[in-house]
Design an enzyme around this catalytic site. Sequence first.
Site, PDB file in Angstrom:
ATOM      1  N   GLY A  38       0.981  -1.513   0.176  1.00 42.18           N
ATOM      2  CA  GLY A  38       0.033  -0.302   0.068  1.00 42.18           C
ATOM      3  C   GLY A  38       0.333   1.501  -0.220  1.00 42.18           C
ATOM      4  CE  LYS A  49       6.616  -5.781   4.807  1.00 44.42           C
ATOM      5  NZ  LYS A  49       7.970  -6.896   5.140  1.00 44.42           N
ATOM      6  CG  HIS A  92      10.437   3.896   3.657  1.00 41.88           C
ATOM      7  ND1 HIS A  92      10.370   4.363   5.050  1.00 41.88           N
ATOM      8  CD2 HIS A  92      11.516   4.185   3.356  1.00 41.88           C
ATOM      9  CE1 HIS A  92      11.581   4.676   4.905  1.00 41.88           C
ATOM     10  NE2 HIS A  92      12.484   4.235   3.550  1.00 41.88           N
ATOM     11  N   GLY A 147      12.812  15.012  -1.325  1.00 43.63           N
ATOM     12  CA  GLY A 147      13.109  15.988  -2.632  1.00 43.63           C
ATOM     13  C   GLY A 147      12.176  16.004  -3.807  1.00 43.63           C
ATOM     14  CG  PHE A 194      16.226  16.673  -7.289  1.00 42.93           C
ATOM     15  CD1 PHE A 194      15.976  17.756  -6.313  1.00 42.93           C
ATOM     16  CD2 PHE A 194      16.402  15.137  -6.585  1.00 42.93           C
ATOM     17  CE1 PHE A 194      15.438  17.452  -4.912  1.00 42.93           C
ATOM     18  CE2 PHE A 194      15.767  14.947  -5.826  1.00 42.93           C
ATOM     19  CZ  PHE A 194      15.856  16.053  -5.731  1.00 42.93           C
ATOM     20  CD  GLN A 200      20.504   5.926  -6.242  1.00 45.33           C
ATOM     21  OE1 GLN A 200      19.135   6.913  -6.518  1.00 45.33           O
ATOM     22  NE2 GLN A 200      20.522   7.058  -7.361  1.00 45.33           N
ATOM     23  CG  HIS A 242      20.791   9.717  -0.461  1.00 46.13           C
ATOM     24  ND1 HIS A 242      21.538  10.853  -0.712  1.00 46.13           N
ATOM     25  CD2 HIS A 242      19.976  10.315  -2.219  1.00 46.13           C
ATOM     26  CE1 HIS A 242      20.591  11.672  -0.785  1.00 46.13           C
ATOM     27  NE2 HIS A 242      19.229  11.648  -1.443  1.00 46.13           N
ATOM     28  CG  LEU A 269      17.589  10.652   1.972  1.00 48.52           C
ATOM     29  CD1 LEU A 269      18.915  10.228   1.180  1.00 48.52           C
ATOM     30  CD2 LEU A 269      16.257  10.762   1.721  1.00 48.52           C
ATOM     31  CD  GLU A 299      19.862  14.568  -5.513  1.00 46.30           C
ATOM     32  OE1 GLU A 299      20.267  13.498  -5.329  1.00 46.30           O
ATOM     33  OE2 GLU A 299      19.797  14.631  -7.368  1.00 46.30           O
ATOM     34  NE  ARG A 325      19.995  11.152  -5.299  1.00 44.95           N
ATOM     35  CZ  ARG A 325      18.351  10.614  -4.942  1.00 44.95           C
ATOM     36  NH1 ARG A 325      18.271   9.390  -4.770  1.00 44.95           N
ATOM     37  NH2 ARG A 325      18.011  11.539  -4.812  1.00 44.95           N
ATOM     38  CG  HIS A 385      18.526   6.340  -1.369  1.00 42.59           C
ATOM     39  ND1 HIS A 385      17.745   6.828  -0.120  1.00 42.59           N
ATOM     40  CD2 HIS A 385      18.278   7.350  -2.421  1.00 42.59           C
ATOM     41  CE1 HIS A 385      16.464   7.826  -0.259  1.00 42.59           C
ATOM     42  NE2 HIS A 385      17.091   8.157  -2.114  1.00 42.59           N
ATOM     43  NE  ARG A 441      16.133   6.589  -6.378  1.00 39.54           N
ATOM     44  CZ  ARG A 441      15.187   6.852  -6.311  1.00 39.54           C
ATOM     45  NH1 ARG A 441      14.675   8.140  -6.455  1.00 39.54           N
ATOM     46  NH2 ARG A 441      15.955   7.512  -4.749  1.00 39.54           N
ATOM     47  CG  LEU A 442      18.681  10.621 -13.416  1.00 38.26           C
ATOM     48  CD1 LEU A 442      17.984  11.914 -14.210  1.00 38.26           C
ATOM     49  CD2 LEU A 442      20.318  11.508 -12.957  1.00 38.26           C
TER      50      LEU A 442
HETATM   51  C1  LIG Z   1      14.577   8.758   2.392  1.00 39.53           C
HETATM   52  C2  LIG Z   1      13.415   8.211   0.931  1.00 39.53           C
HETATM   53  C3  LIG Z   1      13.655   8.853   0.256  1.00 39.53           C
HETATM   54  C4  LIG Z   1      13.505   9.272  -1.128  1.00 39.53           C
HETATM   55  N1  LIG Z   1      12.721  10.227  -2.146  1.00 39.53           N
HETATM   56  C5  LIG Z   1      13.395  10.435  -3.019  1.00 39.53           C
HETATM   57  C6  LIG Z   1      11.747  11.634  -3.982  1.00 39.53           C
HETATM   58  O1  LIG Z   1      12.619  12.244  -3.469  1.00 39.53           O
HETATM   59  N2  LIG Z   1      12.473  11.109  -4.648  1.00 39.53           N
HETATM   60  C7  LIG Z   1      11.740  10.102  -5.916  1.00 39.53           C
HETATM   61  O2  LIG Z   1      11.365   9.660  -6.591  1.00 39.53           O
HETATM   62  N3  LIG Z   1      12.136   9.139  -4.800  1.00 39.53           N
HETATM   63  C8  LIG Z   1      12.635   8.921  -3.551  1.00 39.53           C
HETATM   64  N4  LIG Z   1      12.816   7.847  -3.627  1.00 39.53           N
HETATM   65  C9  LIG Z   1      12.322   7.019  -3.848  1.00 39.53           C
HETATM   66  C10 LIG Z   1      10.812   6.264  -3.513  1.00 39.53           C
HETATM   67  O3  LIG Z   1      10.899   7.014  -2.254  1.00 39.53           O
HETATM   68  C11 LIG Z   1      10.746   4.888  -3.327  1.00 39.53           C
HETATM   69  O4  LIG Z   1      11.494   4.087  -4.061  1.00 39.53           O
HETATM   70  C12 LIG Z   1       8.984   4.424  -3.304  1.00 39.53           C
HETATM   71  O5  LIG Z   1       8.833   5.618  -2.030  1.00 39.53           O
HETATM   72  C13 LIG Z   1       8.847   3.295  -3.066  1.00 39.53           C
HETATM   73  O6  LIG Z   1       7.441   2.935  -3.190  1.00 39.53           O
HETATM   74  P1  LIG Z   1       7.167   1.766  -3.212  1.00 39.53           P
HETATM   75  O7  LIG Z   1       5.081   2.211  -3.915  1.00 39.53           O
HETATM   76  O8  LIG Z   1       7.311   1.037  -4.368  1.00 39.53           O
HETATM   77  O9  LIG Z   1       7.204   0.992  -2.017  1.00 39.53           O
HETATM   78  P2  LIG Z   1       6.812   1.890   0.114  1.00 39.53           P
HETATM   79  O10 LIG Z   1       6.004   2.436  -0.336  1.00 39.53           O
HETATM   80  O11 LIG Z   1       8.247   1.310   0.276  1.00 39.53           O
HETATM   81  O12 LIG Z   1       5.915   0.672  -0.146  1.00 39.53           O
HETATM   82  C14 LIG Z   1       5.759  -0.830  -0.161  1.00 39.53           C
HETATM   83  C15 LIG Z   1       4.173  -1.091   1.013  1.00 39.53           C
HETATM   84  O13 LIG Z   1       4.308  -2.758   0.312  1.00 39.53           O
HETATM   85  C16 LIG Z   1       4.112  -3.645   1.649  1.00 39.53           C
HETATM   86  N5  LIG Z   1       4.502  -4.816   1.626  1.00 39.53           N
HETATM   87  C17 LIG Z   1       6.300  -5.117   1.792  1.00 39.53           C
HETATM   88  N6  LIG Z   1       6.127  -6.372   1.752  1.00 39.53           N
HETATM   89  C18 LIG Z   1       4.423  -7.109   2.073  1.00 39.53           C
HETATM   90  C19 LIG Z   1       4.357  -8.423   2.056  1.00 39.53           C
HETATM   91  N7  LIG Z   1       5.391  -9.331   2.375  1.00 39.53           N
HETATM   92  N8  LIG Z   1       2.446  -8.773   2.708  1.00 39.53           N
HETATM   93  C20 LIG Z   1       2.611  -7.467   1.920  1.00 39.53           C
HETATM   94  N9  LIG Z   1       2.555  -6.240   1.686  1.00 39.53           N
HETATM   95  C21 LIG Z   1       4.370  -6.055   2.272  1.00 39.53           C
HETATM   96  C22 LIG Z   1       4.619  -2.561   2.570  1.00 39.53           C
HETATM   97  O14 LIG Z   1       3.295  -2.872   3.539  1.00 39.53           O
HETATM   98  C23 LIG Z   1       4.580  -1.312   1.898  1.00 39.53           C
HETATM   99  O15 LIG Z   1       2.832  -0.673   1.785  1.00 39.53           O
HETATM  100  C24 LIG Z   1      12.948   8.142  -1.660  1.00 39.53           C
HETATM  101  C25 LIG Z   1      12.995   6.756  -0.553  1.00 39.53           C
HETATM  102  C26 LIG Z   1      14.151   7.110   0.431  1.00 39.53           C
HETATM  103  C27 LIG Z   1      13.876   5.603   1.573  1.00 39.53           C
END
Ligand SMILES: Cc1cc2nc3c(=O)[nH]c(=O)nc-3n(C[C@H](O)[C@H](O)[C@H](O)COP(=O)(O)OP(=O)(O)OC[C@H]3O[C@@H](n4cnc5c(N)ncnc54)[C@H](O)[C@@H]3O)c2cc1C
Lengths: 302, 611
Positions: B11, B34, B41, B47, B113, B233, B235, B245, B248, B281, B346, B381-382
């Site tokens: 989610g 989960k 996250h 950024g 950026f 990557q 950071h 973090l 950037e 990066r 990162h 990744r940018l």
């Molecule tokens: C600190 C930080 C700053 C960042 N800043 C930027 C930025 O400024 N710009 C940018 O473009 N990118 C940025 N990134 C990268 C980007 O934020 C992430 O790559 C992206 O948010 C990941 O999103 P997602 O939906 O793939 O995963 P997530 O948001 O991590 O969601 C994963 C979901 O999967 C669920 N899940 C995991 N395993 C299971 C399981 N076994 N069963 C059921 N559910 C599960 C979790 O509950 C969660 O809901 C940043 C990353 C970090 C860590």
Amino acid sequence: MSTGITETEDDGTETQTQAVGAARAAGETYTEMDSQEIEAANEEARRRTRELVEEADRTVKLKVFRFDPEVPEKEEPRFDTFTVPFSKGMTVLDALMWARDQYDSSLTFRHSCRQAVCGSDALFVNGRQRLGCKTQVADLADSGIPKKVRIEPLPHAEVVKDLVVDMEHFYDQMESVEPYFQGEDTPDGLEEQYQSRENREKVKMSTRCIWCGACMSSCNIAAGNNDYLGPAAINKAYRFAMDDREGEDLTEHRLNIIEQEHGVWRCQTQFSCTEVCPKDIPLTEHIQELKREAVKKNLKFW
Amino acid sequence: MHEHDVIVVGGGGAGLRAAIAAHEEGADVAIVTKLHPVRSHTGAAEGGINAALRDGDDPKDHAYDTMKGSDYLGDAPAIETLCEMSPEETIQLEHWGMPFSREDDGRVSQRPFGGLSFPRTTYAGAETGHHLLHTMYEQVVKRGITVYDEFYVTELATTDHPDPEERECHGCIAYDIKSGDLVGFEASGGVILATGGDGQAFDHTTNAVANTGDGLAMAYRAGVPVEDPEFVQFHPTTLPSTGVLISEGVRGEGGILYNGDGERFMFEHGYANNDGELASRDVVSRAELTEVNEGRGIEDEYVYLDMRHLGEERVVDRLENILHLAEDFEGVDGLDEPMPVKPGQHYHMGGIETNENGHTCIDGLYAAGECACVSVHGSNRLGGNALPELIVFGARAGYHAAGRDLGEARIPTGPSARTEDETGLDTPVSPGAIDQPDPDAVADGGAMTADPAATVERTLDGERARVEEMMERDGINHAEIRSDLQDAMTQNVNVFREKEGIQDALETIRDCRERYQNVAVADPSRTFNTDLLHTIETRNLIDVAETIALGALAREEFRGAHWRAEHQARDDEDWLKHTMIAWNDGEPDLYYTDVLLEGEEKTYEPKIRSY
Ligand SMILES: Cc1cc2nc3c(=O)[nH]c(=O)nc-3n(C[C@H](O)[C@H](O)[C@H](O)COP(=O)(O)OP(=O)(O)OC[C@H]3O[C@@H](n4cnc5c(N)ncnc54)[C@H](O)[C@@H]3O)c2cc1C
Ligand code: SF4
Ligand code: FES
């Protein structure tokens, strides 16, 4: 067996302490580990834990609330004490994780981001609602490291297990204020809805809520009256009611929601929510402002 | 058993966007996650989102920057799709009420950026991800989409066919964290994995504790290749003590990096004479570590990032959250002192191989977001390109799973895209699985029958047996295995890599895998058994770490984030190709596929990447 490290009020924790150091050092074939080897590995882990604690310059004792409806020893709520080596910068969450990984893997609490954005580790630490990850252990004593840190689940919520509380009621209250943007005539395609800097500034603080539930837990009125929307949900309503991009009709609809019997008028301006909010959202102020808006709106129609 | 048309696992940003898209398309969709969605996250992203919105900017320029940033390991069809769709997806968020920062004229703000030729990073303070996540969750609530929160997905329910391209995914199995029941989920349209990153394979990371690569490991064991896993990557600006973090955006707004001698080393030591702090990066991370390794760091560990000269007003307006983070997690007042920073894990550029519709080579199985690799980031990744990836490819996966025709995909997937095998890779131990749960199963958790319900049931039985065994037996705790794994990866498969170190890491991984055979769950309770969850996660981390290390050992060149001591040049002749690692009968099978440099209108010619 006693390790002398955890003074457990009930003997539960130590017997579950496990790990693998020794077997590994000895370079054995693990696939074939028998019960003796497993016990040896676990004993070695306990020894290493003891060493870590003994070598530490300073330690801190965590007094942690325990409860599990399913496990006979934990059916009756109790406190366990874990001795954790202190290091500079250590947060309450770090200390809890250390206790879990080194002493008792059944110690249960929610956590994820470690940086105050996911809102999952709101706890009752030394008598106040705080995020475990945002609370430095060192800050819990006036000078130096506190002797004991008392960690309990959020008050006024049903405990599921150990430090985990049921959040359903909180989520329901949040959802009852229609927490989504309802702007009617969004422009087409790449055209934006313009918003002034001032208006964004006005709603900015309200948009910072991470749904941690600390405010709700600290509020006497929410505790006594389970239907009261509570500070977080009202703040969510504020976030949309004050956003100029939603038209006047909607604003009125929103004011109607928060004005109902269990809405803003229940708030007795005790400021406890504002005090505990880890995101520094001026909750009480937002509630007061909505009260004023509601009065103004009604005046118009009388 | 729960039945839906489309099941979205996760989610976060990608999962929420996928669910909204599938719902728009008329599907009965459910999110199984989960963590409660707002705890994902994505909320930590700071950024911003790259989108070519303004006059003077163009999606084509965005595509060019991304191709160059990827060090030519990105696939042009994926990158062009990303850049073309990002503006509308970003404005869609604005229409849903996302509180972006604003310019004086009321339009959304953009800032520069790293690696971008135009200030096209659209942002909401230094907490863009928080607002994106909450805005999308609000839309999920508005649409009444079903959310099973605090349900941990343990395995995919796929049919069993020797050829992964002939397999079908019919659902998944989840552990209801609150009740302790294992439940089957059947999906007639498809399962979309959106489980996010896997930073917990490393010790010092910006990732959440929940980022354990579950989806990646599950897809891998079901037979989908992991693409370009070696590209991790790091950071350049994370707080030394926690890995939190520092966006950037700080450098985007003009923040300056200094070494221990007070030198602005990005320029003074010639790491990036044009772009300085705003080089990409990988370049900045290596520069910082070089400074530290050559004795010009502070406390032999970090360098300084200074934003004092930006002035209080600007900092508070655009980077306020950074002030809080530095204060809360490092005890530093960013308005008064420079902030200590060092590189930290990162983002995982590699992941579950998909095409531009989010589809994997297994029928009915999709992936989107950080767990996936549609190959928009290539070897680097940018900043600001992950959030658009979530919304663009999350949406596409959702539409496609719900039946919308998105046209023929141009990116081939699965073993039939194979161009060559790696032979004679010098690994210290034969890698792979030990003790397969079911010797008859080719795909882990697979079933011989094609009947969807029976496939889910059979997988459910398998998972029940696995969980029961771990709960009942005596054994060792997973925590130390996890921490040894993290140490090995951080020691040896980090910013700087060399052959022997990677081999050492593989040995440790193998050792962890063996010890894992004796792992046991000490908590006997069914209610909220996090001991069980973390134990299952640890196995996923072992699989993920192994693919990263294997890919890194095999790739004998220096490209993007992958630096090798023995190979100090990019080698397009031999290595302009994607690494694929597939789980084959419990053994990782390593092969390669072509990089697609040909776009809609032009072909991107690899050039030397300089900043
Ligand atoms: C600190 C930080 C700053 C960042 N800043 C930027 C930025 O400024 N710009 C940018 O473009 N990118 C940025 N990134 C990268 C980007 O934020 C992430 O790559 C992206 O948010 C990941 O999103 P997602 O939906 O793939 O995963 P997530 O948001 O991590 O969601 C994963 C979901 O999967 C669920 N899940 C995991 N395993 C299971 C399981 N076994 N069963 C059921 N559910 C599960 C979790 O509950 C969660 O809901 C940043 C990353 C970090 C860590
Ligand atoms: S308003 Fe503050 S205390 Fe209340 S839930 Fe939101 S972040 Fe937590
Ligand atoms: S762990 Fe996320 S708020 Fe504390």
